[in-house]
Design a protein around this motif. Sequence first.
Motif, PDB file in Angstrom:
ATOM      1  N   GLN A 291       0.814  -1.210   0.000  1.00 35.92           N
ATOM      2  CA  GLN A 291       0.000   0.000   0.000  1.00 35.92           C
ATOM      3  C   GLN A 291       0.850   1.264   0.000  1.00 35.92           C
ATOM      4  N   SER A 292       2.101   1.148   0.472  1.00 40.96           N
ATOM      5  CA  SER A 292       2.990   2.317   0.492  1.00 40.96           C
ATOM      6  C   SER A 292       3.610   2.598  -0.876  1.00 40.96           C
ATOM      7  N   VAL A 293       3.587   1.610  -1.767  1.00 45.45           N
ATOM      8  CA  VAL A 293       4.087   1.790  -3.135  1.00 45.45           C
ATOM      9  C   VAL A 293       2.876   2.030  -4.027  1.00 45.45           C
ATOM     10  N   ARG A 294       2.743   3.246  -4.560  1.00 44.03           N
ATOM     11  CA  ARG A 294       1.512   3.646  -5.241  1.00 44.03           C
ATOM     12  C   ARG A 294       1.090   2.633  -6.298  1.00 44.03           C
ATOM     13  N   TYR A 295       2.020   2.124  -7.084  1.00 40.44           N
ATOM     14  CA  TYR A 295       1.663   1.243  -8.192  1.00 40.44           C
ATOM     15  C   TYR A 295       1.071  -0.080  -7.705  1.00 40.44           C
ATOM     16  N   TYR A 296       1.389  -0.468  -6.457  1.00 40.93           N
ATOM     17  CA  TYR A 296       0.929  -1.763  -5.949  1.00 40.93           C
ATOM     18  C   TYR A 296      -0.061  -1.630  -4.791  1.00 40.93           C
ATOM     19  N   HIS A 297      -0.664  -0.455  -4.624  1.00 42.58           N
ATOM     20  CA  HIS A 297      -1.531  -0.293  -3.454  1.00 42.58           C
ATOM     21  C   HIS A 297      -2.798  -1.144  -3.560  1.00 42.58           C
ATOM     22  N   ARG A 298      -3.112  -1.612  -4.774  1.00 45.58           N
ATOM     23  CA  ARG A 298      -4.250  -2.508  -4.947  1.00 45.58           C
ATOM     24  C   ARG A 298      -3.827  -3.884  -5.455  1.00 45.58           C
ATOM     25  N   ALA A 299      -2.559  -4.196  -5.359  1.00 51.26           N
ATOM     26  CA  ALA A 299      -2.053  -5.487  -5.847  1.00 51.26           C
ATOM     27  C   ALA A 299      -2.616  -6.636  -5.020  1.00 51.26           C
ATOM     28  N   HIS A 300      -2.757  -7.779  -5.644  1.00 51.74           N
ATOM     29  CA  HIS A 300      -3.255  -8.955  -4.950  1.00 51.74           C
ATOM     30  C   HIS A 300      -2.142  -9.614  -4.143  1.00 51.74           C
ATOM     31  N   LEU A 301      -2.534 -10.174  -3.011  1.00 48.28           N
ATOM     32  CA  LEU A 301      -1.602 -10.876  -2.122  1.00 48.28           C
ATOM     33  C   LEU A 301      -2.208 -12.233  -1.786  1.00 48.28           C
ATOM     34  N   PHE A 302      -1.428 -13.294  -1.974  1.00 48.01           N
ATOM     35  CA  PHE A 302      -1.900 -14.655  -1.735  1.00 48.01           C
ATOM     36  C   PHE A 302      -1.039 -15.341  -0.680  1.00 48.01           C
ATOM     37  N   GLY A 303      -1.621 -16.259   0.052  1.00 44.21           N
ATOM     38  CA  GLY A 303      -0.864 -16.986   1.073  1.00 44.21           C
ATOM     39  C   GLY A 303      -1.786 -17.803   1.956  1.00 44.21           C
ATOM     40  N   PRO A 304      -1.235 -18.521   2.939  1.00 46.17           N
ATOM     41  CA  PRO A 304       0.178 -18.547   3.353  1.00 46.17           C
ATOM     42  C   PRO A 304       0.995 -19.637   2.667  1.00 46.17           C
ATOM     43  N   ASN A 305       0.393 -20.312   1.657  1.00 48.64           N
ATOM     44  CA  ASN A 305       1.080 -21.380   0.938  1.00 48.64           C
ATOM     45  C   ASN A 305       1.551 -22.478   1.895  1.00 48.64           C
ATOM     46  N   ALA A 306       0.648 -22.935   2.729  1.00 51.02           N
ATOM     47  CA  ALA A 306       0.965 -23.992   3.698  1.00 51.02           C
ATOM     48  C   ALA A 306       1.222 -25.318   2.989  1.00 51.02           C
ATOM     49  N   GLY A 307       1.944 -26.205   3.666  1.00 53.57           N
ATOM     50  CA  GLY A 307       2.240 -27.515   3.110  1.00 53.57           C
ATOM     51  C   GLY A 307       1.045 -28.447   3.184  1.00 53.57           C
ATOM     52  N   ARG A 308       1.283 -29.717   2.893  1.00 57.14           N
ATOM     53  CA  ARG A 308       0.205 -30.705   2.939  1.00 57.14           C
ATOM     54  C   ARG A 308      -0.509 -30.632   4.284  1.00 57.14           C
ATOM     55  N   PRO A 309      -1.841 -30.695   4.273  1.00 54.77           N
ATOM     56  CA  PRO A 309      -2.616 -30.450   5.502  1.00 54.77           C
ATOM     57  C   PRO A 309      -2.519 -31.578   6.531  1.00 54.77           C
ATOM     58  N   ARG A 310      -1.338 -31.680   7.111  1.00 56.30           N
ATOM     59  CA  ARG A 310      -1.142 -32.555   8.262  1.00 56.30           C
ATOM     60  C   ARG A 310      -1.192 -31.691   9.517  1.00 56.30           C
ATOM     61  N   LYS A 311      -0.866 -32.279  10.656  1.00 61.93           N
ATOM     62  CA  LYS A 311      -1.088 -31.613  11.933  1.00 61.93           C
ATOM     63  C   LYS A 311      -0.440 -30.231  12.008  1.00 61.93           C
ATOM     64  N   ASN A 312       0.881 -30.131  11.783  1.00 62.45           N
ATOM     65  CA  ASN A 312       1.571 -28.841  11.914  1.00 62.45           C
ATOM     66  C   ASN A 312       1.061 -27.807  10.918  1.00 62.45           C
ATOM     67  N   ALA A 313       0.839 -28.254   9.678  1.00 63.41           N
ATOM     68  CA  ALA A 313       0.363 -27.331   8.655  1.00 63.41           C
ATOM     69  C   ALA A 313      -1.038 -26.826   8.971  1.00 63.41           C
ATOM     70  N   MET A 314      -1.893 -27.693   9.492  1.00 62.54           N
ATOM     71  CA  MET A 314      -3.257 -27.288   9.813  1.00 62.54           C
ATOM     72  C   MET A 314      -3.300 -26.334  11.007  1.00 62.54           C
ATOM     73  N   LEU A 315      -2.443 -26.571  11.997  1.00 57.85           N
ATOM     74  CA  LEU A 315      -2.370 -25.659  13.137  1.00 57.85           C
ATOM     75  C   LEU A 315      -1.913 -24.276  12.685  1.00 57.85           C
ATOM     76  N   LEU A 316      -0.903 -24.242  11.796  1.00 54.39           N
ATOM     77  CA  LEU A 316      -0.414 -22.961  11.294  1.00 54.39           C
ATOM     78  C   LEU A 316      -1.491 -22.267  10.457  1.00 54.39           C
ATOM     79  N   LEU A 317      -2.180 -23.019   9.596  1.00 53.25           N
ATOM     80  CA  LEU A 317      -3.214 -22.425   8.757  1.00 53.25           C
ATOM     81  C   LEU A 317      -4.353 -21.869   9.605  1.00 53.25           C
ATOM     82  N   ASP A 318      -4.748 -22.606  10.627  1.00 53.11           N
ATOM     83  CA  ASP A 318      -5.839 -22.160  11.492  1.00 53.11           C
ATOM     84  C   ASP A 318      -5.470 -20.847  12.203  1.00 53.11           C
ATOM     85  N   GLY A 319      -4.271 -20.786  12.757  1.00 49.01           N
ATOM     86  CA  GLY A 319      -3.827 -19.564  13.436  1.00 49.01           C
ATOM     87  C   GLY A 319      -3.671 -18.403  12.479  1.00 49.01           C
ATOM     88  N   PHE A 320      -3.154 -18.684  11.282  1.00 48.01           N
ATOM     89  CA  PHE A 320      -2.972 -17.623  10.282  1.00 48.01           C
ATOM     90  C   PHE A 320      -4.320 -17.053   9.860  1.00 48.01           C
TER      91      PHE A 320
END
Length: 591
Positions: A291-320
């Motif tokens: 948002q501080s860079v005028r050209y990208y203030h409306r740019a799309h942002l994707f994430g968090p690109n978590a790994g396969r949905p096993r225990k650790n990945a699911m806990l991280l995804l839930d908190g995120f």
Amino acid sequence: WSFLCKMPESSPRVTPCSSVWLASLIVLVVQSMLSSSYSFPSSYQRPAAGGKRSGFMGRTLVLLDVNTRSPIKVLNDNFLSLQLDPSIIKDGWLDFLSSKRLVTLARGLSPAFLRFGGKRTDFLQFNNQKNLAKFRGPGPDYYLKNYEDDIVRSDIALDKQKGCKLASHPDIMLELQREKAASTQLVLLKEQLSNIYSNITITARSLDKLYNFADCAGLHLILGLNALHRNPDNSWNTSSTLSLLKYSAGKKYNVSWELGNEPNAYRSLMGRAVNSTQLAQDYTKLRTLLQSVRYYHRAHLFGPNAGRPRKNAMLLLDGFMRNAGSVVDAVTWQHYYMDGRVNKAEDFLKTRLLDTLAEQITKVTKVVSTHTPGKKVWLGGLGPAWAGGINNLSDTYAASFLWMNTLGLAAVQGIDVVLRHSFFDYGYTHLVDQNFNPLPDYWLSLVFKRLVGPRVLAVRVAGLQRKPQPGRVIRDKLRIYAHCTSYYNPNYVRGSITIYIINLHRSRKKIKLAGTLRNKTIHQYLLQPHGKDGLRARHVELNGEKLLIHENETFPELKPKTLRAGRTIAMPPMTIGFYVIKNINAYACRR
């Protein structure tokens, strides 16, 4: 929804059994026309008839109908999208993305996203310089100097071009690059197996080449940023990212962004974890930077690109999602079907393996809908096998069953975008090999792009099936999916329907169109392995004709085979077919 009737083939008279069969068929067709209840296909397997299989080749019949009133899901126009691994900087293939042939192949799969990311995303460092010293791999100095001089001359020639910059590289230059890449791949593989990675510098020149490739091919670039560039207090260091943002904005590069790759695995990469709270703060900081860079203030942002949905990945995804779900425009995660221990082509056809994706999608979408209902979910970094795939297996026709099943399952369950790892170069899961030749998965993807639109339709089938035994799960070996035909295809008017079928059986299966589909003309696009290698083939036939790129870098004509109205579809064993129902004027597909 099953029926079974044994009747001697030699008897021409009408028997009570045949009358029952005919009555059942009439009732089924009428119900398929009137019923508003549709469900996903059940399993289809040969019935046991007193231990005999007489006549099963001619009697295995599946009746198929599609709900043409309304779609069950509407996906992104870029549903089938692509990924490039940052390793192409290290092994030198980035310098060849300007190849006319490579750009042509990528353009064939547009419109699509192009995600630049992978394991080495978190080891990328941006350097705002046009040219750094070239990486010198193995080989005599004179050989490398001549090769590097050729690259420099090619860059100078490209700089003189306006608009889309394309090059035709001499065969000797490509041969030298393949030798260099083969040696570098050994280093990259050693890093992956040891889980110890070296840093990769992406220069301004490298970024220019990457963007030129995406822009020329009609792809929208998504750049993955290094999330492991940390400060002593474990907060994210934004210095390299800010420099990259300013350079890209100055060049007016239309780019979307992503931070990190499989953050649930950071402890094994750097010796300390980045928990969901910290990751959420990092994404919030990145959104503020954009948002501080005028050209990208409306740019799309994707994430968090978590790994396969096993225990650790699911806990991280839930908190995120709890802390930063509103920050991202779509939620991304990854799925790999198997590890490198697969050693035969038939392993790619196991229904238990194919069904794992549906279970994983359910886990992820449940977490996302809990915190941010309606948020789009993307399946990123997808490939048929972990660690770059398996040589002579995951780059063959056998792997196409996994790929097509992934697209079908993901679409039915509402995954908005599927990003295929990788379009080119890395490992054995790519769509295009290092000779710039398309592999089976590429041709399947091309036909999918030409025929399949973003509107998903519900399928209903009825046919022969075996009763489940106690403790045993019957899994689908005939998989049928339906979409509105792509609006980008000039050969079909709006209202047409595309059905794609995956036959995992070792026998031919017959499909009869019923209900709203009955007595309609069908265009068949049947894809089979070419040559004697069978499932291990690296070439594909479309309706019996081998698919090849022409010498002038153009695609072959994808000619359908017309099936007359009312004709039964006959699916050969272990094949994949697309069937366009013309002139059906489906209400769901007219809008």
